[in-house]
Design a protein around this motif. Structure first.
Motif, PDB file in Angstrom:
ATOM      1  N   GLY A  81       0.816  -1.243  -0.012  1.00 27.91           N
ATOM      2  CA  GLY A  81      -0.117  -0.069  -0.169  1.00 27.91           C
ATOM      3  C   GLY A  81       0.960   1.326  -0.154  1.00 27.91           C
ATOM      4  N   LYS A  82       0.158   2.403  -0.439  1.00 29.09           N
ATOM      5  CA  LYS A  82       0.811   3.552  -0.849  1.00 29.09           C
ATOM      6  C   LYS A  82       1.523   4.087   0.708  1.00 29.09           C
ATOM      7  N   GLU A  83       0.851   4.002   2.007  1.00 26.41           N
ATOM      8  CA  GLU A  83       1.154   4.424   3.172  1.00 26.41           C
ATOM      9  C   GLU A  83       2.452   3.927   3.525  1.00 26.41           C
ATOM     10  N   ALA A  84       2.673   2.484   3.337  1.00 27.39           N
ATOM     11  CA  ALA A  84       3.681   1.719   3.733  1.00 27.39           C
ATOM     12  C   ALA A  84       4.941   2.315   2.776  1.00 27.39           C
ATOM     13  N   GLY A  85       4.680   2.584   1.275  1.00 27.37           N
ATOM     14  CA  GLY A  85       5.773   2.995   0.481  1.00 27.37           C
ATOM     15  C   GLY A  85       6.209   4.261   0.870  1.00 27.37           C
ATOM     16  N   MET A  86       5.259   5.276   1.080  1.00 30.78           N
ATOM     17  CA  MET A  86       5.953   6.613   1.784  1.00 30.78           C
ATOM     18  C   MET A  86       6.857   6.288   2.846  1.00 30.78           C
ATOM     19  N   LEU A  87       6.578   5.788   3.765  1.00 29.86           N
ATOM     20  CA  LEU A  87       7.302   5.431   4.991  1.00 29.86           C
ATOM     21  C   LEU A  87       8.656   5.007   4.614  1.00 29.86           C
ATOM     22  N   ALA A  88       8.527   3.726   3.637  1.00 30.63           N
ATOM     23  CA  ALA A  88       9.902   3.436   3.342  1.00 30.63           C
ATOM     24  C   ALA A  88      10.743   4.395   2.650  1.00 30.63           C
ATOM     25  N   GLY A  89      10.066   5.188   1.770  1.00 30.08           N
ATOM     26  CA  GLY A  89      10.719   6.130   1.194  1.00 30.08           C
ATOM     27  C   GLY A  89      11.372   7.239   2.069  1.00 30.08           C
ATOM     28  N   LEU A  90      10.754   7.725   2.900  1.00 30.06           N
ATOM     29  CA  LEU A  90      11.043   8.494   4.202  1.00 30.06           C
ATOM     30  C   LEU A  90      12.485   7.843   4.889  1.00 30.06           C
ATOM     31  N   GLU A  91      12.368   6.608   5.114  1.00 25.40           N
ATOM     32  CA  GLU A  91      13.372   6.058   5.866  1.00 25.40           C
ATOM     33  C   GLU A  91      14.643   5.836   5.119  1.00 25.40           C
ATOM     34  N   TYR A  92      14.484   5.590   3.796  1.00 27.18           N
ATOM     35  CA  TYR A  92      15.731   5.293   2.985  1.00 27.18           C
ATOM     36  C   TYR A  92      16.073   6.836   2.379  1.00 27.18           C
ATOM     37  N   SER A  93      15.398   7.926   2.596  1.00 24.09           N
ATOM     38  CA  SER A  93      15.950   8.968   2.032  1.00 24.09           C
ATOM     39  C   SER A  93      17.011   9.486   2.955  1.00 24.09           C
ATOM     40  N   LYS A 112      -5.398   3.450  -8.595  1.00 24.22           N
ATOM     41  CA  LYS A 112      -5.250   2.244  -7.747  1.00 24.22           C
ATOM     42  C   LYS A 112      -6.477   2.368  -6.710  1.00 24.22           C
ATOM     43  N   TRP A 113      -7.172   3.436  -6.785  1.00 27.81           N
ATOM     44  CA  TRP A 113      -8.198   3.410  -5.647  1.00 27.81           C
ATOM     45  C   TRP A 113      -9.734   3.203  -6.125  1.00 27.81           C
ATOM     46  N   SER A 114      -9.967   2.471  -5.560  1.00 30.18           N
ATOM     47  CA  SER A 114     -11.519   1.926  -5.846  1.00 30.18           C
ATOM     48  C   SER A 114     -12.350   2.621  -4.712  1.00 30.18           C
ATOM     49  N   PHE A 115     -13.505   2.877  -5.048  1.00 34.06           N
ATOM     50  CA  PHE A 115     -14.381   3.618  -3.887  1.00 34.06           C
ATOM     51  C   PHE A 115     -14.352   2.767  -2.581  1.00 34.06           C
ATOM     52  N   TRP A 116     -14.255   1.474  -2.636  1.00 33.18           N
ATOM     53  CA  TRP A 116     -14.379   0.834  -1.372  1.00 33.18           C
ATOM     54  C   TRP A 116     -13.064   0.854  -0.702  1.00 33.18           C
ATOM     55  N   LYS A 117     -11.783   0.770  -1.290  1.00 31.12           N
ATOM     56  CA  LYS A 117     -10.777   1.340  -0.740  1.00 31.12           C
ATOM     57  C   LYS A 117     -10.574   2.599   0.029  1.00 31.12           C
ATOM     58  N   LEU A 118     -11.199   3.578  -0.801  1.00 34.37           N
ATOM     59  CA  LEU A 118     -11.318   4.978  -0.327  1.00 34.37           C
ATOM     60  C   LEU A 118     -12.171   4.871   1.010  1.00 34.37           C
ATOM     61  N   PHE A 119     -13.068   4.065   1.068  1.00 33.30           N
ATOM     62  CA  PHE A 119     -14.108   4.142   2.126  1.00 33.30           C
ATOM     63  C   PHE A 119     -13.278   3.532   3.491  1.00 33.30           C
ATOM     64  N   TYR A 162     -10.234   3.496   3.821  1.00 35.34           N
ATOM     65  CA  TYR A 162      -9.121   4.547   4.118  1.00 35.34           C
ATOM     66  C   TYR A 162      -9.445   5.764   5.001  1.00 35.34           C
ATOM     67  N   ALA A 163     -10.829   6.101   4.625  1.00 31.98           N
ATOM     68  CA  ALA A 163     -11.602   6.949   5.452  1.00 31.98           C
ATOM     69  C   ALA A 163     -11.658   6.485   6.976  1.00 31.98           C
ATOM     70  N   ILE A 164     -12.144   5.259   6.995  1.00 31.23           N
ATOM     71  CA  ILE A 164     -12.456   4.697   8.475  1.00 31.23           C
ATOM     72  C   ILE A 164     -11.059   4.893   9.183  1.00 31.23           C
ATOM     73  N   GLU A 165      -9.920   4.443   8.499  1.00 32.08           N
ATOM     74  CA  GLU A 165      -8.708   4.407   9.042  1.00 32.08           C
ATOM     75  C   GLU A 165      -8.191   5.840   9.494  1.00 32.08           C
ATOM     76  N   GLY A 166      -8.529   6.776   8.817  1.00 33.72           N
ATOM     77  CA  GLY A 166      -8.282   7.945   9.199  1.00 33.72           C
ATOM     78  C   GLY A 166      -8.849   8.491  10.419  1.00 33.72           C
TER      79      GLY A 166
END
Ligand code: UDP
Ligand code: MG
Length: 316
Positions: free
Chosen positions: A77-89, A211-218, A220-224
């Motif tokens: 998922g993109k969240e994990a990807g962003m974290l990996a990027g920040l940690e490697y930068s 890569k985002w379907s409506f369901w995935k966004l939904f 993600y909103a609950i996650e937030g």
């Protein structure tokens, strides 16, 4: 003493983006040439792509030493990807952008200017229009931001993108948030620092598809919501209290009525409705508790947020 050149890290999460990567690369090179007083590193995160993404990244990094890549063992998922990027930068300044050019790299010089000369620690972007998006999706997105901003102390900006430029200090603060269930838009706001918001019109994807379907966004909103406020728990408690009160009053009323005028047997449909309604509310509240409980469960397992299979270091 000679001043060392400052480094800008560009983090680019990619999931099945074989078509977009070459176009993005040309674009970012153009901007880097304009900012020739800085060094650059481009960290592409291959988030378990099933197409030729990794192959393209490998050949790019052979050709251009500034291109680094981190390839995950599967799609995290993109969240994990962003974290990996920040940690490697390694950069003094770090930016995150989508590979589909929906986050225009051309904004970079002015973003950098705000940090260098405006005293900001971070420059974030938000899109002012949602052109090209299905209306129903825009509607739910607006509702989500209204709701979460009412409930959470952390400010969430409507239309905020993940595209932003940050100083090293802020990046380290974001990395220090070790939670498993990540909602970066909230984390960026949580860590504080001075943030300048700049706005731009929505741009459509250059290639490939979202890569985002409506369901995935939904989900993600609950996650937030679950990650940044516990108000829903308070609401379910409040609902419980209100229903108890109503039941108590009803008992008193029925008791008095029975004593005064007897008990004619009738009214089972309304009773059925009440039972249905109350059990519905109970399940709803249990569901809310479950959301928080499941997050606690996932956090307590302390699993790694992403697993790296290979990086450009393995490709030398
Ligand atoms: N992405 C990712 N992992 C995923 C889904 C998406 O790394 O599981 C990347 C994707 O390659 C893109 C960025 O995240 O660079 C944003 O995705 P997308 O363009 O599909 O989202 P949208 O712009 O439609 O919100
Ligand atoms: Mg996109």
């Amino acid at each position: 003493m000679k001043k060392t050149t400052e480094l800008i890290s560009v983090i680019v999460p990619c999931y099945n983006e074989e078509e977009a990567i070459p176009i993005f690369y040309n674009e970012i090179i153009k901007i880097s040439n304009k900012l020739s007083e800085y060094d650059f590193e481009y960290i592409f995160i291959n988030d378990g792509s099933k197409d030729k993404t990794l192959k393209i990244l490998k050949s790019l990094s052979k050709k251009d030493k500034r291109v680094r890549y981190v390839s995950m063992s599967r799609n995290f998922g993109k969240e994990a990807g962003m974290l990996a990027g920040l940690e490697y930068s390694k950069g003094d300044y770090v930016t995150i952008m989508d590979v589909d050019l929906q986050d225009p790299p051309s904004l970079l010089p002015s973003m950098l200017n705000y940090i260098k000369n405006g005293g900001y620690d971070s420059v974030a972007t938000r899109r002012v229009s949602r052109k090209g998006e299905p209306p129903i999706r825009s509607f739910f997105a607006r509702m989500f931001y209204k709701l979460i901003n009412k409930m959470s102390k952390i400010e969430m900006v409507d239309g905020a993108r993940d595209y932003r430029l940050m100083t090293r200090q802020m990046v380290d603060a974001v990395i220090s948030c070790k939670e498993y269930n990540r909602y970066s838009k909230g984390l960026f706001s949580f860590v504080g620092f001075n943030t300048k918001w700049i706005e731009y019109e929505n741009v459509e994807r250059i290639a490939g598809e979202t890569k985002w379907s409506f369901w995935k966004l939904f989900l993600y909103a609950i996650e937030g919501i679950v990650a940044f406020t516990t108000i829903p728990l308070a609401i379910s408690t409040l609902m419980g209290i209100v229903f108890c009160l109503v039941a108590f009053i009803a008992v008193v009323v029925i008791l008095i009525k029975t004593l005064l005028i007897g008990d004619p047997v009738s009214g089972w449909p309304s009773l059925a409705c009440i039972i249905l309604f109350c059990s519905g509310i109970q399940l709803f509240c249990l569901g809310i508790m479950g959301q928080y409980l499941s997050r606690t469960y996932l956090e307590s397992k302390k699993r790694p947020i992403y697993i790296v299979k290979e990086t450009e270091e393995n490709n030398k």
